[in-house]
Every structure is written in C-alpha cells, then in structure tokens.
Write a protein that holds these residues in place. Structure first.
Motif, mmCIF file in Angstrom:
data_model
loop_
_atom_site.group_PDB
_atom_site.id
_atom_site.type_symbol
_atom_site.label_atom_id
_atom_site.label_comp_id
_atom_site.label_asym_id
_atom_site.label_seq_id
_atom_site.Cartn_x
_atom_site.Cartn_y
_atom_site.Cartn_z
ATOM 1 N N VAL A 7 25.713 32.522 -12.904
ATOM 2 C CA VAL A 7 26.831 32.325 -13.837
ATOM 3 C C VAL A 7 26.423 32.826 -15.219
ATOM 4 C CG1 VAL A 7 28.343 30.620 -14.921
ATOM 5 C CG2 VAL A 7 27.642 30.326 -12.529
ATOM 6 N N TRP A 8 27.260 33.680 -15.788
ATOM 7 C CA TRP A 8 27.010 34.181 -17.155
ATOM 8 C C TRP A 8 27.448 33.102 -18.141
ATOM 9 C CZ3 TRP A 8 24.565 38.658 -18.470
ATOM 10 C CH2 TRP A 8 24.612 39.029 -19.820
ATOM 11 N N VAL A 9 26.540 32.705 -19.038
ATOM 12 C CA VAL A 9 26.813 31.599 -19.962
ATOM 13 C C VAL A 9 26.976 32.125 -21.380
ATOM 14 C CG1 VAL A 9 25.954 29.447 -20.948
ATOM 15 C CG2 VAL A 9 25.581 29.945 -18.517
ATOM 16 N N LEU A 10 28.147 31.895 -21.933
ATOM 17 C CA LEU A 10 28.414 32.167 -23.347
ATOM 18 C C LEU A 10 28.424 30.829 -24.083
ATOM 19 C CD1 LEU A 10 31.437 34.642 -23.056
ATOM 20 C CD2 LEU A 10 29.031 35.217 -23.267
ATOM 21 N N ALA A 11 27.665 30.722 -25.177
ATOM 22 C CA ALA A 11 27.542 29.429 -25.855
ATOM 23 C C ALA A 11 27.835 29.554 -27.342
ATOM 24 C CB ALA A 11 26.151 28.842 -25.639
ATOM 25 N N ARG A 12 28.529 28.544 -27.858
ATOM 26 C CA ARG A 12 28.790 28.441 -29.308
ATOM 27 C C ARG A 12 27.619 27.717 -29.957
ATOM 28 N NH1 ARG A 12 32.178 24.720 -32.344
ATOM 29 N NH2 ARG A 12 31.801 23.209 -30.688
ATOM 30 N N ALA A 13 27.066 28.299 -31.030
ATOM 31 C CA ALA A 13 25.969 27.679 -31.774
ATOM 32 C C ALA A 13 26.477 27.196 -33.127
ATOM 33 C CB ALA A 13 24.821 28.670 -31.973
ATOM 34 N N PHE A 14 25.918 26.083 -33.591
ATOM 35 C CA PHE A 14 26.307 25.562 -34.899
ATOM 36 C C PHE A 14 25.608 26.313 -36.032
ATOM 37 C CE2 PHE A 14 27.548 22.173 -32.114
ATOM 38 C CZ PHE A 14 28.647 21.599 -32.730
ATOM 39 N N ASP A 15 24.368 26.730 -35.771
ATOM 40 C CA ASP A 15 23.600 27.449 -36.784
ATOM 41 C C ASP A 15 22.515 28.267 -36.084
ATOM 42 O OD1 ASP A 15 21.610 25.547 -36.119
ATOM 43 O OD2 ASP A 15 22.297 24.203 -37.699
ATOM 44 N N ARG A 16 21.658 28.898 -36.865
ATOM 45 C CA ARG A 16 20.639 29.778 -36.300
ATOM 46 C C ARG A 16 19.662 29.012 -35.398
ATOM 47 N NH1 ARG A 16 18.723 34.868 -38.009
ATOM 48 N NH2 ARG A 16 20.031 34.739 -39.864
ATOM 49 N N GLY A 17 19.219 27.829 -35.860
ATOM 50 C CA GLY A 17 18.278 27.046 -35.070
ATOM 51 C C GLY A 17 18.874 26.609 -33.747
ATOM 52 N N HIS A 18 20.139 26.161 -33.763
ATOM 53 C CA HIS A 18 20.801 25.759 -32.529
ATOM 54 C C HIS A 18 20.984 26.959 -31.603
ATOM 55 C CE1 HIS A 18 24.478 24.114 -30.268
ATOM 56 N NE2 HIS A 18 23.431 23.452 -29.843
ATOM 57 N N GLY A 19 21.239 28.106 -32.194
ATOM 58 C CA GLY A 19 21.361 29.314 -31.386
ATOM 59 C C GLY A 19 20.076 29.650 -30.651
ATOM 60 N N TYR A 20 18.935 29.482 -31.347
ATOM 61 C CA TYR A 20 17.649 29.711 -30.679
ATOM 62 C C TYR A 20 17.432 28.717 -29.545
ATOM 63 C CZ TYR A 20 16.368 32.750 -34.620
ATOM 64 O OH TYR A 20 16.320 33.755 -35.542
ATOM 65 N N GLN A 21 17.826 27.463 -29.751
ATOM 66 C CA GLN A 21 17.677 26.464 -28.684
ATOM 67 C C GLN A 21 18.503 26.835 -27.460
ATOM 68 O OE1 GLN A 21 18.905 22.960 -30.908
ATOM 69 N NE2 GLN A 21 16.797 22.220 -31.001
ATOM 70 N N LEU A 22 19.705 27.317 -27.681
ATOM 71 C CA LEU A 22 20.568 27.715 -26.565
ATOM 72 C C LEU A 22 19.998 28.928 -25.839
ATOM 73 C CD1 LEU A 22 24.009 27.237 -28.345
ATOM 74 C CD2 LEU A 22 23.193 25.934 -26.381
ATOM 75 N N ARG A 23 19.459 29.879 -26.586
ATOM 76 C CA ARG A 23 18.844 31.055 -25.951
ATOM 77 C C ARG A 23 17.648 30.646 -25.110
ATOM 78 N NH1 ARG A 23 17.610 36.150 -29.548
ATOM 79 N NH2 ARG A 23 16.887 36.759 -27.478
ATOM 80 N N GLU A 24 16.839 29.718 -25.661
ATOM 81 C CA GLU A 24 15.667 29.266 -24.913
ATOM 82 C C GLU A 24 16.086 28.510 -23.652
ATOM 83 O OE1 GLU A 24 11.375 27.615 -26.329
ATOM 84 O OE2 GLU A 24 13.100 26.420 -26.925
ATOM 85 N N ALA A 25 17.247 27.841 -23.722
ATOM 86 C CA ALA A 25 17.751 27.124 -22.545
ATOM 87 C C ALA A 25 18.282 28.070 -21.482
ATOM 88 C CB ALA A 25 18.846 26.145 -22.961
ATOM 89 N N GLY A 26 18.511 29.346 -21.849
ATOM 90 C CA GLY A 26 18.933 30.329 -20.860
ATOM 91 C C GLY A 26 20.289 30.950 -21.092
ATOM 92 N N ALA A 27 20.956 30.621 -22.207
ATOM 93 C CA ALA A 27 22.276 31.194 -22.467
ATOM 94 C C ALA A 27 22.181 32.716 -22.543
ATOM 95 C CB ALA A 27 22.847 30.626 -23.765
ATOM 96 N N ASP A 28 23.130 33.392 -21.907
ATOM 97 C CA ASP A 28 23.109 34.860 -21.883
ATOM 98 C C ASP A 28 23.632 35.460 -23.185
ATOM 99 O OD1 ASP A 28 22.386 35.391 -18.938
ATOM 100 O OD2 ASP A 28 24.018 33.938 -18.811
ATOM 101 N N ASP A 29 24.545 34.763 -23.830
ATOM 102 C CA ASP A 29 25.120 35.262 -25.072
ATOM 103 C C ASP A 29 25.423 34.070 -25.971
ATOM 104 O OD1 ASP A 29 26.119 36.876 -26.992
ATOM 105 O OD2 ASP A 29 27.770 37.703 -25.812
ATOM 106 N N VAL A 30 24.948 34.135 -27.205
ATOM 107 C CA VAL A 30 25.120 33.024 -28.147
ATOM 108 C C VAL A 30 25.820 33.533 -29.395
ATOM 109 C CG1 VAL A 30 23.957 31.264 -29.545
ATOM 110 C CG2 VAL A 30 23.048 31.868 -27.295
#
Length: 628
Positions: free
Chosen positions: A508-531
């Motif tokens: 499943v391709w995961v697109l995720a909304r990030a609140f800020d840069r740090g949260h975006g890095y956390q989502l990428r590390e969790a495996g999100a394909d696009d943040v």
C-alpha cells in the motif's frame, strides 16, 4: 541599594531555574514559581521579612491580568454570561461560605469567626487558575468560561465581604497595636461618609472609569502615538491601569474589578492590541513574582508544629469545595471533562484569602494564632492546584476522550475502495474533494463525529471510527487498497498507523500529512512513501506574494519560489540522514545544524541567478471572465 539588587537577583534566578524545569516536566509554570519560592524562602532562607511587602506589590499582576481579560471580552458577551455570573457564581460563594462556616462552628469557633472563615474559603485563586487555563489553552472551553464567570463573581464579592468583616468584630478579642495601626483608613474617599454618600461616590468612580475609558482614552493615546516613542506608550498604558487601581482603592472597591471593567470598555479600541503587547510582559513577571512570594511566605515553624491540622484542613477545604462545585456543575449542565475542569480548577482557596485574613485580624474577628494556621491552609491549597490540573490533563481528559469515542461504536463499514482516507479535518477534506471530483472511489474514516457529519453534508461517504485501529482498516479494505492517505490530527497515532500499515501491508502506498519538519522525518522513518507538510506550499505561495508586494516582478518571484523548492528537495535526504543521528530529547545536533546552514547558503546562491525581466508582449495578461 545593594540589598535590593541582591534580593531581586535571587527572585529572578529562582524563577529562571525552576520554571523552565517545571515546564519541561509538564508541571506548568505556576508550580515552578511556587517551588522556587519554597526553595529560596523556607528551605534556604535567602529571602525573609520583605516577602509580604513584595507580595502586596506583586498582587498588581492580578489587576493587569483582569485588565487584559476585560479587553478580550465584548460587552455583549459579558451580558450573555449574566446567568452563569450571578447564578453559578452566586450559588458557589453562598454554598461554600455556608459549608465553611458550619465546619468552623463545629470545630468550636464563634459564629462571627466561623462566618469569616467560610467567606475566606469561598474564594478561589484568580491568578493561578486563569494563568493555568490560558497556558493550557483551556480558556475558551465550556469549563474554562464557567470557571472565569465564577472567578469574576468572587472578585466582585470581595467588596461586600470587606464591608461586612468590621461588623463581626469580637469585643473580647485583642490584637497587636502594630497590626491595628495598619488598618487601611488613611487614603479613602468614603471614610466617615453616610451610606447614601458612600454609594454616590462609588457609582461616580465606576462611571468615571467607563466614561473616561470610552471618551478620553482614545484622544490620549492618539496624542501619545504622535510622539513616536514606544516607551511613552508603555508608560501611558501602565499609568492607565495604575490610575484605575488607585481610584478603585480610594472608594474601597476591588482594583482588579475596576481594571476588568476598564478592559471591557477598551475592548473595541483601535489601540487594544498595542495595549496588550505593552502590558503583557509586566503582567507575566508580576504574577510570577506573586507566586514566588506565596511559596516563600510559608511559615515552616508553624507548619512543622501544626502539620497535621494544616494538611487535614487543606484537604477538607478542597474536598468540600470540590463536592459543591461538582454538584453545581451537574445542575448547570457542565458535563464530562468540562465539569471536572470546573471542579478541579476552583477547588482551592485564593490570594484574596490572605487579604481577608489580614483584614480580619486587624478588625478583631480572627485571632492571630488561628490566622497563621488558616494562612498556611490557603497557601497549601494554592500549592496543590497545579497538581490538580496535572490530574485533569493526565487522567480526566484522556478518560473522557476515550469514553466520548466509546459512547458510540464504530460504524459498520460496508464499502471498500482503492483509496482510504484517514482523517477528514481541514486537510483531509480537500484531498477527499479532489479525489471525488475525479471519480476516484474512496473510503473515509474519522473518530471525530462532528467532522464525519460535516463531510456527509457535502455528500462524501464516510464512517465513524478510529482509523488507527487495525480491525477497522481491514474492514475498509486495506489489504486490497492501493493508497492510504494519513491526515489524522494526532502526531503519535499517525506515526504508529504508518508503521503498522507498512509492516503488514507493504504494497500500500502511504501518503502522510506532517505537522512540521520533525514530524515529517518521523513519518518517513516509519515508512511513509510520500510526506507533505500541511503548511509548506501555502507558506511558499505566500512568500512569493510577499516578494511581489516588495516590488519583485511576479515571474521573478515565481522563479524564486521554484528555486527554493528545488533547493529543499536537493538537500532533503542529507537532512533526513542527519536527523536520524539526533539523540532523543534534543532538537538540533551539530551536524544537522551545520547542514541546515549550508542549505541556507545554497538557497542564497540560487536566488542570485541571472534573470531578465520579460518584455511586455511576452507577459501573459489576465482578463476577468465575462459574466452572462
């Protein structure tokens, strides 16, 4: 002079050390100030007799706070809360005073003293409660608004209490001549006046505040603004608040109440925001100083000698007040977490208790030895209040959040689609509308019932339920889905949701909304394909408009925003790898900071590229469409 400097340094040093530590551990600034006062006062003995004098000066922070609160309230809103102000506030003061009087009389005090004790403990801490509500963003909640209404009524009720206490004097009770000499009878416009004249003077003072604030303040501030000196405007703002407080004191009214009234009058003034900006720092500093003096003023000798009595009375006062408040909350329809916020927030005694205790001793109503114990009870209840707010944050609020979601079971999901959208707030709604406009089948999940109902009004099929629950994701068809859009408002749940999906459904391709840069890095590390950061592109667009407003050619501004975006993308992987090296609890590592500075240098270079303004004929001209 050296002594004053040393004392000021001690107070400020204690605040600088204790408050950030308290905030870091989630205890709130108020508890930090109180602990700082205990450390520099009773524990280390660095401050002493001047504490009570400083406390009277620091109480002016309460006056400033109510002035600022008044400016946030429209007079129509004040009129709209009259039922809660008079009904809820009046019942709270009356019932609590009656309960306190009954307990004090049962303990053997004379009825005059017992009544005074009841009145003292009917009041709550305006300073601690409003400061904490504002700090935690709870002022606009239903519980916060009702709490404010009761506190405002209590401040008004202090006036008749001060008038009543001298009438309760006990003939057989003697106090020190030094204390009686401190009786506030010197500067007063109403001393010795008959009742009707007293009332006229009070009405005249209130009218002067209202009329002066409405008609004279604007010309005064316009005159001051023409000077172009910010410090003169600050002096004028302080002069206004101090003058109102002095006028109210001269007619034996509460300075805090007068300042609140003046704030309401100035609520619609064009100088409102400038006034707030100038007074806010003084308010915060004085309130902090007041809390420190409360902690520093605790008499440990009496506390050690009478600790059992003090603790028992303190717990009893808070328990009785909480019980009365809880009943009133139910009667007035303040339900769930708002009811507990209202109950826990007002369960303590207040700073006006110190004022009434001193006044009662001076007027031979309460013996000095009993006053010392009651003063410790007031201080103890104030000291425990931040802990009650922590209980609300850590226990009550999460429990009601879970129960509010559990009250309604998750909807039966009877549809599956190639796209699952988790969260339909302001961000997720736009994604859903765009997908629907292109006939892309979607399944929408959200655990906020209000959001679900809003989306259903625009004919988007959606289901109530916590999208982070694996069983609901499976019912929505995550196993066959091609795309998952994560737009929920909880940072941690969003990261855990991405981790779960990429672990069990890696296709499943995961697109995720990030609140800020740090949260975006956390989502990428969790495996999100696009943040995507929720504010990134809107901020970039606004930055381009800002350049245009400053005279940059529109096409040049557009080129600069593209260069900015390309520069960010070129360094994104480096920053992400450097972010992984940051230790827990630290926001910036040296390598990350160094890379970020290099990004800024590269950005400046990208902005300096050659560019020629296009000829007039080459620039497309926008023309408005014709209306038929």
């Amino acid at each position: 002079m050296t002594t004053y400097f040393i004392q000021a340094f001690i107070y400020l040093l204690a605040a600088v050390i204790a408050v950030p530590l308290a905030k870091r551990f989630g205890l709130g600034s108020v508890l930090g100030y109180l602990v700082a006062g205990v450390v520099i006062g009773p524990v280390m003995g660095l401050v002493g007799q001047e504490t009570s004098t400083i406390q009277h000066f620091a109480e002016f922070g309460v006056v400033m706070m109510l002035f600022l609160i008044g400016m946030e309230i429209d007079p129509k809103a004040l009129w709209a809360m009259r039922v809660r102000l008079l009904g809820l506030g009046g019942l709270q003061v009356t019932l609590t005073a009656a309960a306190g009087m009954a307990v004090a009389w049962w303990l053997g005090l004379q009825w005059q003293t017992a009544l005074t004790v009841g009145l003292i403990f009917a009041l709550s801490s305006t300073a601690i409660v409003l400061q904490t509500l504002d700090e935690k963003g709870l002022s606009k909640t239903e519980g916060g608004r009702n709490t404010f209404a009761v506190l405002l009524f209590q401040d008004i009720a202090v006036i008749p209490m001060l008038a009543l206490i001298p009438l309760l004097a006990l003939s057989g009770l003697n106090s020190d001549s030094s204390s009686s000499s401190d009786l506030p009878a010197g500067l007063s416009l109403v001393t010795g006046l008959p009742g009707w004249a007293h009332a006229l003077v009070v009405v005249g003072a209130v009218a002067a505040v209202i009329v002066g604030g409405y008609y004279l303040s604007r010309p005064l501030f316009r005159y001051v603004v023409k000077s172009g000196l910010r410090e003169v405007f600050t002096a004028t703002a302080l002069m206004l608040v101090i003058g109102i407080a002095a006028l109210m004191s001269l007619v034996n009214l509460s300075p805090a109440l007068g300042a609140f009234l003046a704030g309401v009058v100035l609520a619609n003034s064009e100088f409102r925001h400038e006034l707030e900006a100038n007074i806010e720092p003084f308010k915060g500093l004085l309130l902090g100083l007041f809390f420190i003096t409360v902690g520093a003023g605790i008499n440990f000798e009496v506390l050690v000698a009478e600790w059992g009595t003090v603790v028992s009375l303190g717990v009893a006062v808070m328990a009785v007040k909480a019980l009365i408040l809880l009943v009133l909350a139910q009667v007035f329809g303040i339900r769930s977490s708002n009811g507990w916020l209202f109950t826990l927030g007002l369960a303590q005694a207040g700073e006006f208790g110190f004022v009434l205790l001193t006044y009662s001793v001076q007027n031979h109503v309460i013996p000095p030895d009993i006053s010392q114990i009651l003063s410790l009870v007031v201080a103890l209840s104030m000291f425990l209040t931040p802990l009650l707010f922590i209980v609300y944050d850590r226990i009550v609020l999460p429990r009601y959040r879970r129960s509010s979601n559990d009250e309604r079971e998750a909807d039966t999901i009877d549809e599956q689609a190639p796209v699952i959208v988790a969260g339909v707030g302001r961000f997720g709604q736009i994604v859903c509308r765009l997908l629907r406009a292109n006939n892309v089948p979607i399944v929408v999940l959200d655990h906020e019932l209000e959001q679900i109902e809003n989306v259903r009004r625009i004919n988007i099929k959606s289901f109530f339920g916590d999208a982070s629950r694996p069983d609901l994701l499976e019912k929505a068809g995550i196993e066959q889905a091609r795309l998952l859009v994560v737009a929920i408002d909880d940072r941690d749940r969003a990261v855990k949701m991405v981790e779960h999906v990429k672990k069990f459904f890696p296709g499943v391709w995961v697109l995720a909304r990030a609140f800020d840069r740090g949260h975006g890095y956390q989502l990428r590390e969790a495996g999100a394909d696009d943040v995507m950061s929720e504010t990134y592109h809107s901020a970039l667009e606004l930055g381009g408009h800002a350049l245009t407003a400053m005279g940059v050619h529109p096409m040049r501004a557009k080129q600069m925003t593209w260069a900015f975006l390309e520069n960010e993308q070129a360094h994104e992987e480096q920053l992400f790898e450097a972010w992984k090296e940051i230790e827990e609890g630290i926001n910036f590592s040296p390598r990350y900071g160094e890379l970020f500075m290099k990004l800024e240098e590269a950005l400046s270079s990208a902005m300096d590229g050659d560019w020629e303004e296009p000829k007039r004929a080459d620039v497309p001209v926008w023309t408005p469409p014709e209306h038929h």
